[in-house]
Scaffold this active site. Structure first.
Site, PDB file in Angstrom:
ATOM      1  N   GLY A 169      40.339-108.515 -53.548  1.00 15.57           N
ATOM      2  CA  GLY A 169      40.726-106.696 -53.366  1.00 15.57           C
ATOM      3  C   GLY A 169      41.968-106.613 -52.491  1.00 15.57           C
ATOM      4  CB  ALA A 170      43.158-108.975 -50.691  1.00 16.61           C
ATOM      5  CB  SER A 195      40.520-112.557 -55.098  1.00 15.86           C
ATOM      6  OG  SER A 195      40.131-111.932 -55.413  1.00 15.86           O
ATOM      7  CD  GLU A 201      40.510-110.167 -64.754  1.00 17.58           C
ATOM      8  OE1 GLU A 201      40.836-111.738 -64.923  1.00 17.58           O
ATOM      9  OE2 GLU A 201      40.559-109.740 -63.918  1.00 17.58           O
ATOM     10  CG  ASP A 215      47.313-111.121 -61.684  1.00 15.86           C
ATOM     11  OD1 ASP A 215      48.139-111.084 -61.116  1.00 15.86           O
ATOM     12  OD2 ASP A 215      45.971-110.161 -61.534  1.00 15.86           O
ATOM     13  CE1 TYR A 243      46.146-103.384 -64.088  1.00 18.00           C
ATOM     14  CE2 TYR A 243      44.637-103.945 -66.261  1.00 18.00           C
ATOM     15  CZ  TYR A 243      46.039-104.185 -65.620  1.00 18.00           C
ATOM     16  OH  TYR A 243      46.632-105.176 -66.121  1.00 18.00           O
TER      17      TYR A 243
HETATM   18  C1  GLA Z   1      46.564-106.671 -62.117  1.00 18.73           C
HETATM   19  C2  GLA Z   1      46.401-107.134 -62.818  1.00 18.73           C
HETATM   20  C3  GLA Z   1      48.033-107.800 -63.918  1.00 18.73           C
HETATM   21  C4  GLA Z   1      49.100-106.290 -64.062  1.00 18.73           C
HETATM   22  C5  GLA Z   1      48.438-106.321 -62.338  1.00 18.73           C
HETATM   23  C6  GLA Z   1      49.523-105.135 -61.948  1.00 18.73           C
HETATM   24  O1  GLA Z   1      46.682-107.755 -61.662  1.00 18.73           O
HETATM   25  O2  GLA Z   1      45.926-108.382 -63.179  1.00 18.73           O
HETATM   26  O3  GLA Z   1      48.040-107.898 -65.194  1.00 18.73           O
HETATM   27  O4  GLA Z   1      48.516-105.553 -64.539  1.00 18.73           O
HETATM   28  O5  GLA Z   1      47.860-105.718 -61.832  1.00 18.73           O
HETATM   29  O6  GLA Z   1      51.020-105.314 -62.149  1.00 18.73           O
END
Ligand code: GLA
Length: 355
Positions: A121-122, A126, A159, A171, A220
């Site tokens: 959560g940082a 993770s 995911e 990510d 999000y």
């Molecule tokens: C999270 C998502 C990424 C990206 C970022 C924001 O980390 O997993 O895909 O959208 O937010 O840049």
């Protein structure tokens, strides 16, 4: 740059203690030694947030902190981790196993133990570190190979489908491809990517705001929906296609077409279009060794995420303001926001000495 040849696990020596913790946890929880291990690093995003799912460019960097997974054949899939309380994480791990099997990997039921140096959560990915570490360990157990590109896409699918987060590809791609300390420029439309060299005198400090975010909480997904609606209204497949003028260093001017959007969507779109331009300018600034411009772009990115994209928090804003007033080159929140971490760019003390 093309994918590196294998999905093999480049765990550096410093992760040994964490790997040993994963093995010990496996023994304690499942009464047996693990057969193999796998690991993956977290990431920090230097610039380019909330643009990956709009097809834009991003500049993430793999960090030294890693997640380690110890795994062995079992009678049914079972999971254990050092994190207590929130068992939501198992959906990320089991989702990867499900997707690997669906992709034809002959994987028996497995027991999975996880130890991690990447705080949850940082804003340091993770979840992607966990997904890629599980994939690497499971592939090793099955004696199967998969290119980093396929690992990244499979983990993103896990995911989406199993954890319910409509994340972009940044990510998983960074975690599957970059070595610790390596920054990559990734075009999230074409998935073309390359390593970007960082000037030796640039230091990036990561500061955890202590506010925990959960991308699953809805903010999000709501931002992503806004961005897709704006693209639909503008008649483009991806918002990153909308051009952005950069009339002067650090100045971005989004297309006037955005003004026709409803006010909230116009602000969201202004962030995305401006952020895409800032990523390209940041890469140019790094290549030219112009750290002052690089820092300014980070700070602009933060203002845009705070004012137009509404994903910052007072704690992140305070870290960024403090950094700016104590002479940093620039600072910004990093990752999805709603909490998590900020990065502060500074010139290394050694490099400024005597100037
Ligand atoms: C999270 C998502 C990424 C990206 C970022 C924001 O980390 O997993 O895909 O959208 O937010 O840049």
């Amino acid at each position: 740059m093309s994918d590196r040849a294998t999905g093999s696990d480049p765990a550096p020596a410093h992760g040994v203690a964490c790997a040993a913790r994963a093995s010990a946890l496996h023994r304690a929880c499942f009464g047996a030694d693990p057969t193999v291990g796998g690991s993956a690093s977290g990431r920090v995003n230097l610039i380019g947030d909330h643009v990956d799912y709009a097809g834009g460019p991003v500049l993430p960097m793999a960090i030294a902190a890693r997640t380690h997974v110890a795994i062995a054949p079992a009678t049914r899939d079972a999971f254990a981790s050092e994190w207590s309380g929130d068992e939501g994480w198992t959906r990320y791990a089991s989702g990867v196993l499900v997707e690997l099997r669906a992709a034809g990997v002959a994987l028996p039921p497995v027991s999975v133990a996880v130890a991690s140096e990447v705080p949850v959560g940082a804003g340091l990915s993770s979840s992607a570190a966990l997904e890629v570490a599980v994939a690497r360990a499971a592939l090793a157990l099955a004696g199967a190979a998969m290119a980093p590109r396929e690992i990244a896409l499979l983990c993103q699918r896990a995911e989406h489908v199993h954890a319910g987060t409509p994340c972009g590809i940044m990510d998983q791609w960074c975690v599957a491809h970059a070595q610790a300390g390596e920054a990559i420029l990734l075009d999230c439309t074409t998935l073309a990517w390359r390593v970007v060299a960082l000037p030796a005198e640039l230091s990036i400090e990561i500061v955890d705001s202590g506010v925990r975010h959960a991308l699953r909480d809805g903010g999000y997904a709501a931002r992503r929906a806004d961005v897709e609606e704006a693209a639909r209204l503008l008649g483009v497949a991806r918002l990153a296609e909308v051009p952005c003028a950069t009339p002067a260093p650090g100045v971005t001017r989004a297309s006037p077409a955005l003004d026709a959007l409803p006010p909230r969507l116009a602000r969201r779109a202004r962030h995305v279009v401006g952020e895409c331009a800032r990523v390209h300018r940041a890469v140019e600034a790094l290549a030219a060794g112009d750290l002052a411009l690089f820092g300014r772009l980070l700070s602009e990115s933060h203002a845009s995420l705070r004012d137009d994209f509404d994903v910052s928090t007072p704690e992140l804003d305070a870290i960024v303001e403090r950094a700016r007033s104590d002479g940093a080159l620039g600072a910004r929140m990093t990752g999805g926001g709603f909490g998590g971490s900020a990065i502060i760019a500074r010139r290394h003390a050694a490099a400024t000495h005597g100037r």
